[in-house]
Structures are given as structure tokens and as C-alpha cells.
Design a protein around this motif. Structure first.
Motif: not given
Length: 158
Positions: A123-142
Motif C-alpha cells: 500500500a505504501t510502496g517504497n518511500v524515498a521522501p527526497r527522490e526526484g527533488s533537486v538540491r540547490v547548493s548555496g541555499a540558506s541552510n547550506d
């Protein structure tokens, strides 16, 4: 009395006479062994060897029957386990590792639990929460992380 029957009129020796004759004679161990073996051979039935071989064959057959009964019981257990797994749609890899009970009630409980687990996973399948998202370097957190690391090591460069 009949003429065919022979009558032994000689007196039987008294126990004292027998004891005197026996005490005068000394036997070696090998003579005693030979006498004992001869008496044992005479006291055995004529088919003793055949009976002994038959008894050994029966023992061997009973051992083989026991092994076959164990194999049959194991095959029946595995068949029952497979039937429960199939009924509850338990995946094969889960069945082999987690359906290990030896009594049927516990085995059924294990199958039901594994079926619920497999259904939940489907039902839930394989969950990878950040899969497919692009991480931008230089963000405020970085930038905050870099600043923290530089302060930690005493670097002034960013």
C-alpha cells in the motif's frame, strides 16, 4: 518292559565320586573357554544364525522406516506452511525466514501477521521522501552549515 528298551543297570556315580574326579583334573582357561563355547553351540537352536540375521534386518528396516516417517512429517509440515503462505499471500522470501513455528496455530498466526505486513508494504510502496527533488547548493541552510563549520575549525574563508 519291551525288548527294544535298553535298561542301564549300572549305578550312577555319587556326587562325591564326581567331585573327586573333577577336583583331580585342572583345566586351563582355553579349555574352559572351549567347553563353554561347545555347550553354548549345543544349546542354541539350529537356526540361530538365521534368526540373528533376520533380527538385524528387522532392526535396519525399523531404522529406515523411522527415517522415512521423519521425512514424511517434514514434507507435510512444509506443504502446510506453503499452503498457509499461499492462502494469506505471503511472499516467498518472508515465508522462508519468518514462518518458522512447528505448531499449526502459531504458523497460521505468523502467516496472518506477515500478510498484514506485506499488504501494508504494498500500500505504501517504497518511500524515498527526497527522490526526484533537486538540491540547490548555496541555499540558506547550506550557507549556515558552512559558516558553522568554518567557525568550528577557525577558518575565515567561506
Amino acid at each position: 518292559m519291551s525288548d527294544d528298551a535298553a535298561v542301564d543297570d549300572s549305578p550312577s556315580p555319587s556326587p562325591a565320586d564326581v567331585a573327586a574326579v573333577v577336583s583331580a583334573r585342572r583345566f586351563t582357561q582355553s579349555e574352559v573357554d572351549q567347553i563353554v563355547q561347545e555347550r553354548l553351540r549345543r544349546s542354541r537352536p539350529s537356526d540361530y544364525e538365521e534368526v540373528a540375521r533376520t533380527a538385524e534386518a528387522v532392526d535396519e528396516m525399523e531404522r529406515l522406516i523411522g527415517e522415512k516417517e521423519q521425512a514424511l512429517a517434514q514434507a507435510r509440515f512444509e506443504a502446510r506452511r506453503d499452503a498457509l503462505a499461499l492462502h494469506h499471500a505471503v511472499p516467498i522470501d518472508l515465508r522462508d525466514e519468518f514462518m518458522t513455528s512447528t505448531d499449526e496455530t502459531t504458523l497460521a498466526m505468523q502467516a496472518e501477521r506477515l500478510a498484514r505486513l506485506a499488504a501494508q508494504q504494498r500500500a505504501t510502496g517504497n518511500v524515498a521522501p527526497r527522490e526526484g527533488s533537486v538540491r540547490v547548493s548555496g541555499a540558506s541552510n547550506d550557507r549556515e552549515e558552512r559558516h558553522f563549520v568554518n567557525d568550528l575549525f577557525g577558518n575565515d574563508n567561506f
